[in-house]
Write a protein that holds these residues in place. Structure first.
Motif, PDB file in Angstrom:
ATOM      1  N   SER A 109       2.097  -3.562   6.251  1.00 32.02           N
ATOM      2  CA  SER A 109       0.383  -2.139   6.612  1.00 32.02           C
ATOM      3  C   SER A 109       0.246  -1.757   4.976  1.00 32.02           C
ATOM      4  CB  SER A 109       0.946  -1.582   7.612  1.00 32.02           C
ATOM      5  OG  SER A 109       0.769  -1.817   8.410  1.00 32.02           O
ATOM      6  N   ASP A 110       1.209  -1.447   4.207  1.00 29.29           N
ATOM      7  CA  ASP A 110       1.291  -0.276   3.050  1.00 29.29           C
ATOM      8  C   ASP A 110       0.296  -1.312   1.787  1.00 29.29           C
ATOM      9  OD1 ASP A 110       2.390   1.700   4.044  1.00 29.29           O
ATOM     10  OD2 ASP A 110       4.402   0.707   2.693  1.00 29.29           O
ATOM     11  N   LYS A 112      -2.133  -3.574   3.020  1.00 29.77           N
ATOM     12  CA  LYS A 112      -3.553  -3.441   4.056  1.00 29.77           C
ATOM     13  C   LYS A 112      -3.892  -1.826   3.143  1.00 29.77           C
ATOM     14  CE  LYS A 112      -4.898  -4.889   8.151  1.00 29.77           C
ATOM     15  NZ  LYS A 112      -4.701  -5.296   9.718  1.00 29.77           N
ATOM     16  N   LYS A 113      -3.585  -0.675   3.257  1.00 26.16           N
ATOM     17  CA  LYS A 113      -3.503  -0.001   2.459  1.00 26.16           C
ATOM     18  C   LYS A 113      -4.041   0.210   1.290  1.00 26.16           C
ATOM     19  CE  LYS A 113      -2.532   5.007   3.330  1.00 26.16           C
ATOM     20  NZ  LYS A 113      -4.060   5.664   2.045  1.00 26.16           N
ATOM     21  N   LYS A 114      -3.454  -0.091  -0.077  1.00 22.51           N
ATOM     22  CA  LYS A 114      -3.513   0.278  -0.878  1.00 22.51           C
ATOM     23  C   LYS A 114      -5.109  -1.129  -1.455  1.00 22.51           C
ATOM     24  CE  LYS A 114       1.324  -0.314  -3.117  1.00 22.51           C
ATOM     25  NZ  LYS A 114       2.272  -0.766  -3.595  1.00 22.51           N
ATOM     26  N   ALA A 116      -7.581  -1.119   0.621  1.00 22.07           N
ATOM     27  CA  ALA A 116      -8.405  -0.995   1.377  1.00 22.07           C
ATOM     28  C   ALA A 116      -8.950  -0.034   0.398  1.00 22.07           C
ATOM     29  CB  ALA A 116      -8.600  -0.297   2.465  1.00 22.07           C
ATOM     30  N   ASP A 117      -7.863   0.682  -0.176  1.00 24.67           N
ATOM     31  CA  ASP A 117      -7.710   2.343  -0.926  1.00 24.67           C
ATOM     32  C   ASP A 117      -8.542   1.790  -2.926  1.00 24.67           C
ATOM     33  OD1 ASP A 117      -7.353   3.468   1.089  1.00 24.67           O
ATOM     34  OD2 ASP A 117      -5.188   4.379   0.347  1.00 24.67           O
TER      35      ASP A 117
END
Length: 153
Positions: A109-110, A112-114, A116-117
């Motif tokens: 999930s981390d 995925k967030k990285k 996206a950011d």
């Protein structure tokens, strides 16, 4: 006599040098205009090169992001499948696997967030991000593989 020939020769040499180095105003303007045209062409070429470099960078970014998203989704699917396989295990073994799976899910999930950011902060930062992201994804893949291989025994 020798002195006068030497003086005459030196004077003649200086006169020839002086006349040959002088340019007319028209010739100077012409040379300056040619240099300006050359500089404009170089600027135009540089802008074109920059445009294509940006396009390549955008394309590289989009390709990387697409591939990373595919890896993340594949890992999510593998984790889900592994959860189904360990559902039949003994409680203490199952609990241990589930803790490790939660860690892997959180890391996934981390990532995925990285992804996206991720912003366009320049080529150097992009390359550094890409190298670090790939390395971390490989480590996560190895950790998952180690977990699933241990379960197979």
């Amino acid at each position: 006599m020798r002195k006068s020939i030497l003086i005459l020769g030196s004077t003649l040499l200086m006169t020839v040098t002086l006349f040959s180095s002088c340019q007319s105003s028209a010739k100077k303007v012409e040379n300056a205009e040619a240099k300006v045209q050359e500089a404009k062409k170089d600027l135009s070429d540089s802008k074109t090169d920059l445009y294509y470099a940006k396009q390549d960078s955008i394309s590289d970014y989009q390709q990387f992001k697409k591939e990373a998203e595919i890896k993340i989704m594949a890992r999510e699917k593998s984790i889900s499948e592994f959860k189904s396989r360990i559902a039949k295990e003994k409680k203490e073994v199952k609990d241990d696997y589930e803790k490790k799976l939660v860690e892997l899910e959180n890391k996934n999930s981390d990532f995925k967030k990285k992804l996206a950011d991720l912003k366009d902060d320049g080529q150097d930062k992009w390359i550094a991000f890409k190298v670090e992201f790939d390395r971390d994804m490989d480590e996560l893949g190895k950790a998952f593989k180690d977990l699933t291989v241990n379960n197979a025994h």
